[in-house]
Scaffold this active site. Structure first.
Site, mmCIF file in Angstrom:
data_model
loop_
_atom_site.group_PDB
_atom_site.id
_atom_site.type_symbol
_atom_site.label_atom_id
_atom_site.label_comp_id
_atom_site.label_asym_id
_atom_site.label_seq_id
_atom_site.Cartn_x
_atom_site.Cartn_y
_atom_site.Cartn_z
ATOM 1 N N LYS A 105 0.829 -0.960 0.016
ATOM 2 C CA LYS A 105 0.087 0.041 -0.078
ATOM 3 C C LYS A 105 0.828 1.167 0.013
ATOM 4 O O LYS A 105 0.829 2.178 -0.854
ATOM 5 C CB LYS A 105 -0.866 -0.071 1.156
ATOM 6 C CG LYS A 105 -1.888 1.193 1.402
ATOM 7 C CD LYS A 105 -1.485 2.138 2.282
ATOM 8 C CE LYS A 105 -2.086 3.316 2.386
ATOM 9 N NZ LYS A 105 -1.649 4.497 3.492
ATOM 10 N N ASP A 123 -5.919 0.584 0.771
ATOM 11 C CA ASP A 123 -5.910 0.416 2.343
ATOM 12 C C ASP A 123 -7.307 -0.030 2.747
ATOM 13 O O ASP A 123 -7.973 -0.623 2.078
ATOM 14 C CB ASP A 123 -5.649 2.075 3.002
ATOM 15 C CG ASP A 123 -6.641 3.010 2.637
ATOM 16 O OD1 ASP A 123 -7.659 2.454 1.700
ATOM 17 O OD2 ASP A 123 -6.769 3.957 3.084
#
Length: 199
Positions: A105, A123
């Site tokens: 991420k 996320d």
DNA sequence: AACTCGGGGCA
DNA sequence: TGCCCAGAGTT
């Protein structure tokens, strides 16, 4: 990593962006923003973090969640940057993911924001919103969510898409109290219809 | 797959 | 004031 931070970050400085995003993991951007100004005054380059005693770096970011891990990771990360990458932030997700404290991420945020490389950073907001809307199955891993979104969204919009989904998830389609009754996407949301029936 | 690391926001 | 939130790494 909340969307607020992207507005405050210096997009033209990949190194500062990388540090800020590593600091942001599992914390609010408001708390990260409190320390970055003074932090970036004091530490300009990887050399500065590498040279600092760990306890000092810990003190400098003390108000951030998980600060001990993050201080250790950032110091190590800077040493690796100096040793392996000539002190430069690599413009490559897989290289970035080799750095401590940098997962998929974080790496996707850095390549897309700092280097303009199309990427979708998944996320918890992106994951939750995608699943509620029925874009992907509930059992999917974050990587599978990323792959599905990349298939369904044109490449030029990957980066703005994760920004949009993060905003939408953070402020509207919240984890505990989604605002389904006033949701513009209600007509196409499976989860929303389910939730309103049971309440 | 479950657990750990730590502080901030909000009920 | 206690519950919920937010990633990466380890086992």
């Amino acid at each position: 990593m909340f969307p607020d931070a992207h507005c405050e970050l210096n997009h033209s400085n990949p190194f500062e962006l990388l540090i800020a995003v590593v600091l942001s993991a599992q914390t609010t951007d408001a708390s990260v923003n409190k320390v970055t100004e003074s932090l970036f005054q004091k530490y300009k380059r990887p050399e500065d973090y590498a040279a600092a005693p760990l306890e000092e770096l810990e003190r400098d970011i003390r108000t951030i969640g998980l600060y001990r891990n993050k201080a250790k990771n950032i110091k190590k990360l800077c040493e690796i940057l100096l040793r392996e990458y000539g002190g430069e932030v690599p413009a490559d997700r897989d290289e970035l993911m080799k750095l401590p404290g940098v997962g998929r991420k974080t790496a996707n945020v850095v390549v897309s924001v700092a280097f303009g490389i199309p990427a979708i950073a998944v996320d918890t907001h992106v994951e939750r919103v995608s699943k509620r809307l029925g874009i992907c199955p509930w059992k999917d891993t974050p990587l599978q969510v990323e792959e599905t979104l990349m298939k369904k969204v044109p490449k030029e919009e990957w980066s703005i898409t994760h920004h949009r989904l993060i905003f939408f998830g953070r402020y509207h389609c919240k984890a505990q109290s989604p605002k389904c009754t006033v949701c513009p996407l209600f007509h196409l949301c499976r989860e929303g219809k389910k939730r309103l029936k049971t309440t």
